[in-house]
Design an enzyme around this catalytic site. Structure first.
Site, short mmCIF file in Angstrom:
data_model
loop_
_atom_site.label_atom_id
_atom_site.label_comp_id
_atom_site.label_asym_id
_atom_site.label_seq_id
_atom_site.Cartn_x
_atom_site.Cartn_y
_atom_site.Cartn_z
N TYR A 98 0.83 -1.20 0.00
CA TYR A 98 0.00 0.00 0.00
C TYR A 98 0.87 1.26 0.00
O TYR A 98 0.48 2.27 -0.60
CB TYR A 98 -0.94 0.00 1.20
N GLU A 140 -8.11 -7.45 5.39
CA GLU A 140 -7.27 -8.50 4.79
C GLU A 140 -6.52 -9.29 5.86
O GLU A 140 -6.36 -10.52 5.73
CB GLU A 140 -6.30 -7.88 3.79
#
Length: 406
Positions: A98, A140
């Site tokens: 990310y 996640e």
């Protein structure tokens, strides 16, 4: 969730960012893959990149998330986040990635919008990005824990124990873990990632729906896990052939080893006892067959209405299975449409599927799977018939270009 100062800035700049988001995401991917070519080779779908579909999906998700923060400031858009998180988990996306995406995405925003990206604008969109990213990382992490795997390490070697031709272009593969452990548990409607090494050395990943029911062990199949692959044929000058689907059809035989991930997917059959509608088109029948298989194995008394649309009877994968499973359920009916039928086929079942005249019991939960035009058409008809949006669940193969809809 979003600070008042940032909310005002996002509201003022969302139209401009939205208008340029396609150009921003194209520039972002160019920057990302130039800096990290292994991501395109071994993680991202090269076919979707070539067709521009992944760029559209990213643009849709960012715009939908920002819009949701403005329209519903006290509610996190969990349906949107769940869809993305399941796909990320199936690919093995990690927290560290990310930060990499952030670097190249914000460089792309600055390049495309130029002087319009003031410090205040950059800070506001930075807040949006990290609200979305941190929420996804948390979801996640939970998905990885539930699957009993570490982030980024979902793939395991599986042996192909059987392959079966469903049609000329559709093949089912049955695989079991190479280390002899039981197959991973799954819920009907979920999918697995399959990674193959292509002739140029790329290790591409695709997701395929599980087409068999859970078996004797909780959430597993006695023979292994079954996933079904349609050979994707592109359009010259527009879209490429499916390189992974062609590889699986032409090069993978019984006894070969494939890297297969843990099952994921947020569109899975619920455990209730209410009436169901399972509507599909083309290869979208695969998760529906898994759901029907599960219901039949459990001897479920639930009212089940099955709708399927296909090009021809010969192209209809699991055609015989559909008839067998519907016959095995005490309260199931099937309605099938073909664009080009064969023999004596009803005129009102020729062409595109029409849900307006299909009997539906009150409280029906609908599951849809197929190409995006089919999903839009079927969902619209169900909404017009009074089925609540919350009771209509959909799965689309490939990048989800429909994110953010109620």
């Amino acid at each position: 969730m979003l600070s008042e100062k940032s909310a005002a800035t996002i509201r003022a700049t969302l139209p401009a960012v939205g208008a340029a988001i396609g150009e921003i995401t194209t520039t972002f991917y160019d920057r990302l893959f130039t800096a990290h070519p292994a991501l395109l080779r071994d993680l991202f779908n090269r076919g979707n990149q070539a067709a521009g579909e992944q760029q559209q999906a990213l643009a849709a998700s960012i715009a939908a998330f920002a819009g949701a923060l403005l329209d519903h400031p006290h509610t996190r858009p969990d349906a949107l986040l769940s869809r993305i998180a399941h796909k990320h988990a199936s690919l093995g996306v990690t927290r560290e990635q990310y930060a990499v995406v952030h670097t190249h995405l914000f460089a792309a925003i600055a390049e495309i919008l130029g002087d319009a990206v003031t410090d205040e604008v950059a800070a506001a969109w930075d807040e949006v990005y990290w609200l979305m990213a941190n929420a996804l990382v948390a979801i996640e992490a939970r998905l990885y824990a539930e699957a009993g795997t570490e982030p980024g390490a979902t793939l395991r070697d599986h042996v192909v124990v059987a392959r079966r031709a469903e049609t000329a272009d559709v093949t089912t593969f049955v695989v079991r873990p190479a280390d002899g452990t039981p197959p991973a548990p799954f819920r009907p409607g979920q999918y697995v990632s399959v990674q193959v090494e292509l002739p140029d050395g790329a290790r591409q990943i695709r997701q395929y729906s599980l087409s068999g029911a859970p078996g004797d062990a909780p959430g597993t199949s006695a023979e292994g896990i079954r996933f079904t692959v349609k050979r994707v044929t592109g359009t010259p000058g527009a879209t490429p052939d499916g390189e992974v689907s062609h590889h699986l059809h032409e090069r993978v035989a019984e006894g070969d080893v494939l890297s297969v991930g843990a099952p994921f997917g947020d569109v899975a059959l619920d455990d209730g006892d209410g009436p169901l509608l399972l509507a599909s088109a083309g290869i979208g029948c695969t998760p529906m067959i898994a759901m029907l298989d599960h219901l039949a194995a459990a001897g479920s008394p639930r009212p089940v209405t099955v709708v399927h649309a296909d090009r021809t009877p010969a192209a209809h994968a699991f055609r015989a299975d559909l008839g067998r499973l519907v016959a095995a359920l005490p309260a199931a009916t099937a309605h099938v449409w073909y664009e080009t039928p064969e023999g004596d086929w009803p005129a009102d079942r020729t062409g595109r599927a029409d849900l307006t005249g299909i009997p539906l019991e009150p409280g029906t939960t609908a599951y849809l799977c197929g190409p995006l035009p089919f999903l839009r058409h079927a969902r619209t008809q169900l909404l017009e018939r009074g089925v609540p949006a919350a009771d209509i669940h959909y799965e689309v193969f490939g990048p989800d270009l429909w994110l953010g809809q109620d």
